[in-house]
Design a protein around this motif. Structure first.
Motif, PDB file in Angstrom:
ATOM      1  N   LEU A   1      -8.005   5.859   8.288  1.00  0.00           N
ATOM      2  CA  LEU A   1      -8.540   6.542   9.465  1.00  0.00           C
ATOM      3  C   LEU A   1     -10.040   6.792   9.326  1.00  0.00           C
ATOM      4  CD1 LEU A   1      -5.643   9.081  10.118  1.00  0.00           C
ATOM      5  CD2 LEU A   1      -6.030   6.861  11.230  1.00  0.00           C
ATOM      6  N   ASP A   2     -10.480   7.261   8.160  1.00  0.00           N
ATOM      7  CA  ASP A   2     -11.902   7.534   7.939  1.00  0.00           C
ATOM      8  C   ASP A   2     -12.748   6.269   8.016  1.00  0.00           C
ATOM      9  OD1 ASP A   2     -11.232  10.206   7.599  1.00  0.00           O
ATOM     10  OD2 ASP A   2     -11.506  10.194   5.415  1.00  0.00           O
ATOM     11  N   ALA A   3     -12.169   5.127   7.619  1.00  0.00           N
ATOM     12  CA  ALA A   3     -12.903   3.857   7.646  1.00  0.00           C
ATOM     13  C   ALA A   3     -12.975   3.271   9.059  1.00  0.00           C
ATOM     14  CB  ALA A   3     -12.245   2.854   6.703  1.00  0.00           C
ATOM     15  N   GLY A   4     -12.246   3.872   9.996  1.00  0.00           N
ATOM     16  CA  GLY A   4     -12.264   3.361  11.365  1.00  0.00           C
ATOM     17  C   GLY A   4     -11.448   2.099  11.548  1.00  0.00           C
ATOM     18  N   LEU A   5     -10.517   1.847  10.641  1.00  0.00           N
ATOM     19  CA  LEU A   5      -9.646   0.681  10.785  1.00  0.00           C
ATOM     20  C   LEU A   5      -8.683   0.920  11.944  1.00  0.00           C
ATOM     21  CD1 LEU A   5      -9.030   0.142   6.988  1.00  0.00           C
ATOM     22  CD2 LEU A   5     -10.264  -1.427   8.499  1.00  0.00           C
ATOM     23  N   PRO A   6      -8.247  -0.141  12.617  1.00  0.00           N
ATOM     24  CA  PRO A   6      -7.378   0.035  13.782  1.00  0.00           C
ATOM     25  C   PRO A   6      -6.009   0.593  13.402  1.00  0.00           C
ATOM     26  CG  PRO A   6      -7.647  -2.304  13.279  1.00  0.00           C
ATOM     27  CD  PRO A   6      -8.549  -1.546  12.358  1.00  0.00           C
ATOM     28  N   GLY A   7      -5.473   1.413  14.291  1.00  0.00           N
ATOM     29  CA  GLY A   7      -4.160   1.992  14.083  1.00  0.00           C
ATOM     30  C   GLY A   7      -4.249   3.448  13.680  1.00  0.00           C
ATOM     31  N   ASP A   8      -3.066   4.023  13.478  1.00  0.00           N
ATOM     32  CA  ASP A   8      -2.967   5.441  13.157  1.00  0.00           C
ATOM     33  C   ASP A   8      -2.153   5.621  11.876  1.00  0.00           C
ATOM     34  OD1 ASP A   8      -0.364   4.882  13.960  1.00  0.00           O
ATOM     35  OD2 ASP A   8      -0.492   6.032  15.815  1.00  0.00           O
ATOM     36  N   ALA A   9      -1.740   6.839  11.611  1.00  0.00           N
ATOM     37  CA  ALA A   9      -0.970   7.126  10.396  1.00  0.00           C
ATOM     38  C   ALA A   9       0.332   6.325  10.359  1.00  0.00           C
ATOM     39  CB  ALA A   9      -0.683   8.624  10.296  1.00  0.00           C
ATOM     40  N   ASP A  10       0.982   6.160  11.513  1.00  0.00           N
ATOM     41  CA  ASP A  10       2.217   5.371  11.546  1.00  0.00           C
ATOM     42  C   ASP A  10       1.947   3.899  11.223  1.00  0.00           C
ATOM     43  OD1 ASP A  10       3.854   7.521  12.066  1.00  0.00           O
ATOM     44  OD2 ASP A  10       3.830   7.232  14.241  1.00  0.00           O
ATOM     45  N   THR A  11       0.784   3.397  11.611  1.00  0.00           N
ATOM     46  CA  THR A  11       0.405   2.020  11.274  1.00  0.00           C
ATOM     47  C   THR A  11       0.340   1.867   9.762  1.00  0.00           C
ATOM     48  OG1 THR A  11      -0.912   1.862  13.302  1.00  0.00           O
ATOM     49  CG2 THR A  11      -1.371   0.241  11.575  1.00  0.00           C
ATOM     50  N   VAL A  12      -0.306   2.820   9.099  1.00  0.00           N
ATOM     51  CA  VAL A  12      -0.446   2.753   7.637  1.00  0.00           C
ATOM     52  C   VAL A  12       0.923   2.877   6.973  1.00  0.00           C
ATOM     53  CG1 VAL A  12      -1.556   3.763   5.606  1.00  0.00           C
ATOM     54  CG2 VAL A  12      -2.791   3.679   7.781  1.00  0.00           C
ATOM     55  N   LEU A  13       1.757   3.785   7.448  1.00  0.00           N
ATOM     56  CA  LEU A  13       3.109   3.931   6.891  1.00  0.00           C
ATOM     57  C   LEU A  13       3.894   2.628   7.041  1.00  0.00           C
ATOM     58  CD1 LEU A  13       5.456   5.541   5.683  1.00  0.00           C
ATOM     59  CD2 LEU A  13       5.963   6.357   8.005  1.00  0.00           C
ATOM     60  N   THR A  14       3.823   2.017   8.209  1.00  0.00           N
ATOM     61  CA  THR A  14       4.551   0.766   8.445  1.00  0.00           C
ATOM     62  C   THR A  14       4.012  -0.356   7.562  1.00  0.00           C
ATOM     63  OG1 THR A  14       4.944   1.495  10.712  1.00  0.00           O
ATOM     64  CG2 THR A  14       5.342  -0.820  10.243  1.00  0.00           C
ATOM     65  N   LEU A  15       2.693  -0.430   7.415  1.00  0.00           N
ATOM     66  CA  LEU A  15       2.106  -1.422   6.503  1.00  0.00           C
ATOM     67  C   LEU A  15       2.580  -1.190   5.073  1.00  0.00           C
ATOM     68  CD1 LEU A  15      -1.631  -1.762   7.610  1.00  0.00           C
ATOM     69  CD2 LEU A  15       0.076  -3.592   7.516  1.00  0.00           C
ATOM     70  N   TYR A  16       2.592   0.066   4.658  1.00  0.00           N
ATOM     71  CA  TYR A  16       3.048   0.406   3.309  1.00  0.00           C
ATOM     72  C   TYR A  16       4.480  -0.088   3.084  1.00  0.00           C
ATOM     73  CZ  TYR A  16       5.183   3.287  -0.309  1.00  0.00           C
ATOM     74  OH  TYR A  16       5.907   3.701  -1.403  1.00  0.00           O
ATOM     75  N   LEU A  17       5.348   0.214   4.027  1.00  0.00           N
ATOM     76  CA  LEU A  17       6.750  -0.196   3.888  1.00  0.00           C
ATOM     77  C   LEU A  17       6.885  -1.721   3.905  1.00  0.00           C
ATOM     78  CD1 LEU A  17       8.355   2.533   6.156  1.00  0.00           C
ATOM     79  CD2 LEU A  17       8.437   2.405   3.652  1.00  0.00           C
ATOM     80  N   ALA A  18       6.121  -2.379   4.767  1.00  0.00           N
ATOM     81  CA  ALA A  18       6.175  -3.840   4.828  1.00  0.00           C
ATOM     82  C   ALA A  18       5.659  -4.463   3.530  1.00  0.00           C
ATOM     83  CB  ALA A  18       5.362  -4.342   6.025  1.00  0.00           C
TER      84      ALA A  18
END
Length: 191
Positions: A139-156
């Motif tokens: 989020l601080d880096a301004g990457l696209p998506g939100d916390a759920d995006t990061v969680l989903t990426l983590y799980l994937a």
């Protein structure tokens, strides 16, 4: 307790090697001493018991897997967009492949945590803390998506790495970049 930090780190690295090779059941003080090439009884001077050794090995794995700040700065130079997220995920896969022993040892620790409540509590804390750090970074880096995006990426990505390391014939290494691109395209918003 002995206080030589270099020796402790060497013993923990040896414990990680033993975990990856022999599993949690093979992790004994004697096996760690042999792997580290130190006199028998050395590990017992550094760890209060097997649970302490398992917990500290988990912490050491996280240290080994975390890139240094300079590498992160270099990786973050391009514009923060979905393409950068894909490159970061490919970088993650390459780093974990280079740290294969540590990743396999962490999988062993996770399995052992199903039988050891104290280890499970520590791994829950450490992994959640790391995930929260990754969410803040994203989020601080301004990457696209939100916390759920990061969680989903983590799980994937954890699923992808599990398949890659445990059943390498199912997901050939040559396909990893393509699969990462597909995952990022499906998970991360464009723009």
């Amino acid at each position: 307790m002995a206080r030589n930090p270099e020796r402790r780190a060497a013993l923990l690295d040896a414990a990680i090697d033993v975990l990856a090779r022999d599993g949690a059941r093979g992790l004994t003080f004697r096996a760690v001493d042999a792997q580290a090439g130190v006199p028998a009884g050395t590990a017992s001077n550094y760890f209060t018991g097997r649970d302490d050794l398992l917990t500290q090995a988990g912490a050491r794995i996280h240290v080994r897997m975390t890139p240094d700040a300079e590498q992160i700065d270099t990786a973050m130079r391009p514009e923060p967009n979905r393409a950068l997220v894909a490159e970061l995920m490919k970088w993650l896969v390459r780093r974990m492949t280079q740290e294969r022993t540590g990743y396999l040892a962490m999988l062993e620790l996770r399995l052992e945590a199903t039988r050891r409540p104290a280890l499970q509590a520590e791994l829950n804390r450490a992994v959640r803390e790391e995930l929260d750090r990754n969410i803040r970074f994203h989020l601080d880096a301004g990457l696209p998506g939100d916390a759920d995006t990061v969680l989903t990426l983590y799980l994937a990505m954890t699923g992808l790495l599990l398949e890659h390391f445990t059943l390498p014939g199912m997901l050939p290494a040559a396909d990893l970049d393509r699969v990462v691109e597909t995952l990022v395209t499906r998970i991360v918003p464009g723009g």
